[in-house]
Design an enzyme around this catalytic site. Structure first.
Site, mmCIF file in Angstrom:
data_model
loop_
_atom_site.group_PDB
_atom_site.id
_atom_site.type_symbol
_atom_site.label_atom_id
_atom_site.label_comp_id
_atom_site.label_asym_id
_atom_site.label_seq_id
_atom_site.Cartn_x
_atom_site.Cartn_y
_atom_site.Cartn_z
ATOM 1 N N VAL A 11 11.600 -6.083 14.694
ATOM 2 C CA VAL A 11 12.619 -7.117 14.870
ATOM 3 C C VAL A 11 12.963 -7.805 13.559
ATOM 4 O O VAL A 11 13.985 -8.478 13.454
ATOM 5 C CB VAL A 11 12.143 -8.157 15.921
ATOM 6 N N SER A 12 12.158 -7.602 12.526
ATOM 7 C CA SER A 12 12.341 -8.292 11.253
ATOM 8 C C SER A 12 13.234 -7.499 10.304
ATOM 9 O O SER A 12 12.874 -6.372 9.913
ATOM 10 C CB SER A 12 10.992 -8.525 10.574
ATOM 11 N N PRO A 13 14.367 -8.063 9.870
ATOM 12 C CA PRO A 13 15.204 -7.356 8.891
ATOM 13 C C PRO A 13 14.506 -7.205 7.548
ATOM 14 O O PRO A 13 14.724 -6.216 6.838
ATOM 15 C CB PRO A 13 16.449 -8.237 8.777
#
Length: 214
Positions: A11-13
Site C-alpha cells: 500500500v506504500s508508494p
C-alpha cells in the site's frame, strides 16, 4: 557480505519507489536482500500514527510528491484508482509464495507493479485473479486454506515491530534499521564502512531529552 531485510507493505508508494531505487543506489556493493511483507497499518497503530492518509493536506501532498518522484526518478508511478485501500489480499497473496515469511524479488516486484503502475484499482477482482495467475508458479504447496500466509503476516509484523520498524520501506542490517526512500544513501554509507557509524552518534540521539514535558 551483508544481508538486508527489506520491510514493505504494497500500500506504500514509497515502498515501490525504494524497491526500484535500491539496486541503483547500492550498485557496486556486495550484499544480499530478502523482502518481508508487513501490515503497515498495524505498525502505525502501535505508534499512534494516523499515517499521511489520516491528515488531508498531508495526503494531498504525499500523493503529489510520490507522483512527481516516480516521474523524476524514472520508475513510473500512477496513483491507484482508490487509496488507501486494505492491502491484506495482496500481502497474503505474496506470502502464499513463501514458507518462512520472506518473498523473492520477482514476487515483490509483481505485486508492487500491480498496485503502482497503470492507475488501476488494486483490489479489482479480475486484476487480482490475473495477479494470482502470474504468481501461481511461485506459490508454495500445502496452504490451500491460506492460514499459513495469515500466520506469516502476523509473525512478520510482530518481528518488525520488535526490531524497531515503525513504517515502510525499512531496511534492517546488523541490527540497525534504516527508514524511507531517502534513507537509502545512509544505508549505502553504512555498507561502505563509513566511520561515522563507529562513533557515538547512532545511539546518542536516543538519549536526547524531550522539551515537551510538563
Amino acid at each position: 557480505m551483508k544481508h538486508i531485510t527489506f520491510y514493505l507493505d504494497f500500500v506504500s508508494p514509497y515502498a515501490w519507489l525504494a524497491f526500484e531505487r535500491m539496486p541503483q543506489v547500492l550498485e557496486g556493493l556486495s550484499y544480499s536482500a530478502s523482502y518481508q511483507p508487513v501490515l503497515l497499518g498495524a505498525l502505525l497503530q502501535q505508534q499512534g500514527n494516523p499515517g499521511p492518509a489520516g491528515i488531508p493536506p498531508k495526503r494531498d501532498w504525499t500523493y503529489r510528491h510520490v507522483s512527481w518522484l516516480g516521474h523524476a526518478l524514472g520508475t513510473g508511478l500512477q496513483m491507484p484508482a482508490r487509496h488507501p485501500f486494505k492491502p491484506l489480499p495482496l500481502l497474503r497473496q505474496a506470502l502464499a509464495c513463501s514458507e518462512d515469511g520472506q518473498i523473492n524479488r520477482f514476487v515483490a516486484g509483481a505485486v508492487l507493479r500491480h498496485v503502482w503502475l497503470g492507475g488501476h484499482d488494486a483490489l479489482d477482482p479480475a486484476r487480482l485473479a490475473a495477479l494470482a495467475q502470474l504468481l501461481e508458479p511461485q506459490v508454495r504447496p500445502g496452504d490451500d486454506s491460506g492460514e499459513r500466509a495469515k500466520a506469516l503476516l502476523r509473525a512478520n509484523t510482530e518481528q518488525a515491530a520488535a526490531a524497531g520498524v515503525f513504517g515502510v520501506p525499512a531496511y534492517a542490517v546488523d541490527g540497525r534499521v534504516f527508514w524511507g526512500l531517502d534513507g537509502l544513501p545512509m544505508l549505502r554509507a553504512y555498507l561502505e564502512g563509513d566511520a561515522w557509524f563507529d562513533g557515538p552518534e547512532w545511539s546518542a540521539v536516543c538519549q536526547v531529552p524531550s522539551g515537551l514535558g510538563g
